[in-house]
Design a protein around this motif. Structure first.
Motif, mmCIF file in Angstrom:
data_model
loop_
_atom_site.group_PDB
_atom_site.id
_atom_site.type_symbol
_atom_site.label_atom_id
_atom_site.label_comp_id
_atom_site.label_asym_id
_atom_site.label_seq_id
_atom_site.Cartn_x
_atom_site.Cartn_y
_atom_site.Cartn_z
ATOM 1 N N PHE A 687 0.830 -1.210 0.000
ATOM 2 C CA PHE A 687 0.000 0.000 0.000
ATOM 3 C C PHE A 687 0.861 1.256 0.000
ATOM 4 C CE2 PHE A 687 -3.701 -2.600 1.344
ATOM 5 C CZ PHE A 687 -4.633 -2.072 0.463
ATOM 6 N N GLU A 688 1.951 1.225 0.769
ATOM 7 C CA GLU A 688 2.828 2.397 0.809
ATOM 8 C C GLU A 688 3.514 2.591 -0.541
ATOM 9 O OE1 GLU A 688 4.446 5.789 1.960
ATOM 10 O OE2 GLU A 688 2.965 4.651 3.120
ATOM 11 N N LEU A 689 3.885 1.478 -1.197
ATOM 12 C CA LEU A 689 4.524 1.568 -2.504
ATOM 13 C C LEU A 689 3.569 2.133 -3.550
ATOM 14 C CD1 LEU A 689 6.815 0.858 -4.554
ATOM 15 C CD2 LEU A 689 5.755 -1.399 -4.750
ATOM 16 N N LEU A 690 2.342 1.600 -3.588
ATOM 17 C CA LEU A 690 1.401 1.964 -4.649
ATOM 18 C C LEU A 690 0.660 3.263 -4.377
ATOM 19 C CD1 LEU A 690 -0.158 -1.530 -5.444
ATOM 20 C CD2 LEU A 690 1.729 -0.389 -6.600
ATOM 21 N N MET A 691 0.406 3.561 -3.093
ATOM 22 C CA MET A 691 -0.488 4.673 -2.774
ATOM 23 C C MET A 691 0.160 5.740 -1.900
ATOM 24 S SD MET A 691 -3.021 3.282 -4.354
ATOM 25 C CE MET A 691 -4.391 4.360 -4.009
ATOM 26 N N GLY A 692 1.419 5.556 -1.494
ATOM 27 C CA GLY A 692 2.033 6.465 -0.525
ATOM 28 C C GLY A 692 2.575 7.741 -1.134
#
Length: 716
Positions: A687-692
């Motif tokens: 999630f941090e990679l894709l949306m952070g």
């Protein structure tokens, strides 16, 4: 009557015959083999790993003493494990009271070692002197080699008994616990098996866990070992730990051959805190350090070998790294002499006590600016978004049990509380220009958390007071269902009003509710809690589900048994689904963990097969390009005619109600994908990679993964 008489007679006979010769005294390591759970917790994989950590911790204690900077842990293909270090090496001379060499004493006698009295180790992880001897007792074979004084010394043990295996002179790979073993009859012998350069020291321990003790399916957990090694490397700056897996187990990183990972960090717990943090920062990592002294009565061996109660002065070093982020999850890990204490103890109690005291005082001083009123901040408000590493070092700490999960030394609480209070207050009241912004932002966050908690509590109380005559406060655009049965009810989150119109006609109004959302909702991975709550779409979803959000989320209060995300089968629909899943993962995670979040799978194509005569044409729905091609090929082989052109659904609004019901909403025919959460840390990273907030890693991911993309799946 006869049975009662027999029972009475047997009882009286047992009482008469029950004498002192029925009592057993377990000598030496027999007690460990008889009751292994008392020493290592269990005989499954957890107990197996506990044994390994006992040996590793002995090597780490050498690093803490400044005598070791390299440790290697090797999981061998034959089921054994070896731990190597370049520390001082176990003493090889004779211990005068027992007449045994230091090596034999450490590995055969309980409560023997260099961790008592403070002569060898100021602060260590091994405390009770039972770690090495317990591992030896529970091993079918244990070999130890020590480099000291220009020589290499060796000794072998079988289930705790010293002796020699027939392969002693053989190659390294020829060692086996099943080889013939000869126990020493009179005196043990510490063999000299080689020479090393002057100044080279170290210890190598290789052992085979005894399968008479451990369960058949007990295995070393490589992931747990790597996690522990990384953690230790963070806690001991300058120490290099190598983990090597030679087992070639299917499905592991070492399946094709030996797999090795190396851990070495110079940043210490500041770097560890940053590594653990799951969210964007509100503050940098703050380091809180200090020390204190206390006295305690401890039994000490005098020259005659008698235990004498003596008052000794102890020093406790406190080192804490804290960092607050935009999220609400709390990640606090604690250590005593680098030994993890997952269940806390007095050091965590002192840490939390200081946090509450400092921030309550800071809110009082800044009450007018923050508009606090008479509300008081609670511990849970302070812990929201906190990542912390709490470490203390002291000689001979008191733990609850050999597994060392809870620190019990009472004086540590006061010392930790005082150090954290002083250091944190200095941070919060610093007058330096660059230091003012972060404390102000932190106080704003804590006040927002406090107000959110109070608001959630008031909302819950209001909901309880409502009666059936009062009007609902649910959003007007919600199309609710009639059923009050939570287990049966379903909430469909649909994309746009056009899909809502069709879904109204396609649903079963008895148990299926609809909530439309307008386009793409807020990316909550980047946004603050306040921004998320201000967003109309996010607020509506949280309000309709009715279980709160974040820390106040109550799974039992959820109004629907299933939450189904129903978006178009295109890239925009996939993006909206990802944004919604980010909301659920970040603020309603228990709903995902309980398996109550689903993604609808609408079809991509409709194939109309022409039937002869007046018979109604047959409709076939396919859900991927590949399935569509296979279906057409199958129909062609059977000489079936397909009406052209094929219908390609770009959105849910293109279907009529019957088609939507049959393909996507009717429980008898639809396909749903359950959203599950098997690895929380891995999901957090994705999630941090894709949306952070950090764009660079996402760009690298897109560039590197571009070659794997099927271009035909892109809607152009």
């Amino acid at each position: 009557m006869a049975a009662a008489t027999a029972k009475k007679t047997a009882s009286s006979i047992s009482a008469q015959d029950y004498t002192a010769h029925h009592l057993q005294v377990l000598e030496g390591l027999e007690a460990v083999r008889k009751r292994p759970g008392m020493y290592i917790g269990s005989t499954d994989g957890r107990g197996l790993m506990h044994c390994l950590w006992e040996i590793i911790d002995n090597a780490v204690d050498e690093a803490l003493a400044g005598a070791c900077d390299h440790i290697a842990v090797v999981l061998m293909a034959d089921g054994s494990v070896e731990v190597r270090d370049n520390g001082r090496g176990i003493p090889v001379d004779i211990e005068p009271r027992s007449g045994l060499t230091g090596v034999e004493l450490v590995y055969t006698k309980l409560h023997a070692g260099g961790k008592f009295g403070g002569g060898s180790y100021t602060a260590s992880g091994g405390l009770h002197g039972v770690g090495a001897s317990v591992v030896n007792a529970l091993s079918s074979r244990l070999d130890v080699e020590v480099d000291r004084g220009g020589r290499t010394y060796a000794m072998s043990f079988r289930r705790g008994e010293p002796g020699a295996f027939s392969d002693a002179a053989g190659a390294e790979g020829a060692k086996d616990p099943e080889h013939p073993f000869t126990a020493y009859d009179k005196g043990s012998e510490l063999l000299v098996v080689g020479r090393v350069k002057r100044g080279v020291t170290g210890t190598r321990v290789r052992y085979w866990a005894d399968r008479q003790i451990f369960l058949a399916d007990a295995a070393f957990d490589y992931g747990g070992l790597v996690s522990r090694a990384r953690q230790t490397a963070f806690l001991v700056p300058g120490l290099t730990i190598v983990v090597r897996d030679e087992r070639r187990l299917p499905g592991t990183a070492g399946e094709e051959g030996p797999h090795e990972e190396v851990f070495s960090y110079d940043g210490g717990i500041s770097e560890f805190c940053e590594f653990l943090a799951p969210d964007a920062p509100v503050t940098d990592v703050w380091r809180l350090q200090g020390a204190g002294t206390f006295t305690e009565m401890v039994p000490v061996l005098d020259r005659n070998g008698h235990m004498v109660s003596t008052e000794v002065e102890r020093e406790c070093d406190v080192d804490v790294a804290v960092r607050w982020g935009t999220g609400y999850d709390t990640k606090v890990v604690s250590f005593v002499n680098i030994i993890a204490t997952p269940k806390g103890g007095t050091h965590i109690a002192g840490f939390e006590q200081a946090l509450l005291k400092v921030f309550r005082k800071q809110l009082e001083l800044n009450a007018r600016r923050l508009k606090v009123g008479n509300d008081k901040i609670d511990k849970e408000d302070i812990l929201a978004g906190l990542t912390a590493v709490v470490t203390v070092r002291l000689a001979e700490p008191q733990f609850e049990g050999q597994t060392k999960e809870v620190l019990g030394t009472s004086a540590v609480r006061t010392i930790v509380s005082r150090v954290v209070e002083q250091e944190l207050t200095a941070r919060m009241t610093s007058t330096k220009r660059g230091d003012k912004a972060e404390p102000a932002a932190l106080l704003d966050k804590l006040v927002a958390e406090m107000k959110s908690r109070i608001s959630a509590r008031l909302h819950k109380e209001t909901q309880r007071r409502k009666n059936a005559l009062e009007t609902s406060t649910l959003p007007a655009k919600l199309v609710d269902c009639r059923s009050n049965d939570v287990e049966r009810s379903e909430l469909f989150i649909v994309e746009g009003d056009s899909a809502l119109g069709t879904a109204k006609l396609a649903r079963s109004s008895d148990f299926q509710a609809l909530l439309p959302i307008r386009g793409k909702i807020l990316n909550v991975q980047k946004a603050s809690v306040g921004d998320m709550l201000k967003n109309a779409e996010c607020a509506a979803i949280i309000q309709v589900i009715g279980a709160g959000s974040g820390r106040t989320f109550d799974l039992d209060a959820a109004r629907y048994g299933k939450v189904v995300i129903m978006t178009d089968a295109d890239v925009d629909g996939a993006h909206i689904r990802t944004l919604l899943l980010t909301l659920f993962f970040r603020y309603m995670r228990p709903l995902v963990e309980a398996g109550r979040v689903y993604a609808a799978v609408p079809p991509l194509h409709r194939i109309e097969v022409v039937n002869a005569g007046s018979k109604k044409n047959e409709l076939i729905y396919t859900y991927s390009e590949g399935e569509m091609r296979r279906t057409l090929a199958s129909l062609s082989r059977r000489n079936r005619t397909v009406k052209q052109p094929l219908q390609r659904y770009k959105g849910l609004g293109e279907m009529d109600a019957d088609q939507l019901a049959e393909t996507t909403m009717d429980p008898r025919h639809r396909t749903l994908r359950k959203v599950t959460l098997s690895d929380g840390e891995a999901a957090e990273r994705v999630f941090e990679l894709l949306m952070g907030n950090d764009v660079a890693p996402r760009k690298d991911f897109i560039v590197e993964s571009g070659a794997e993309l099927d271009r035909e799946r892109i809607d152009a």
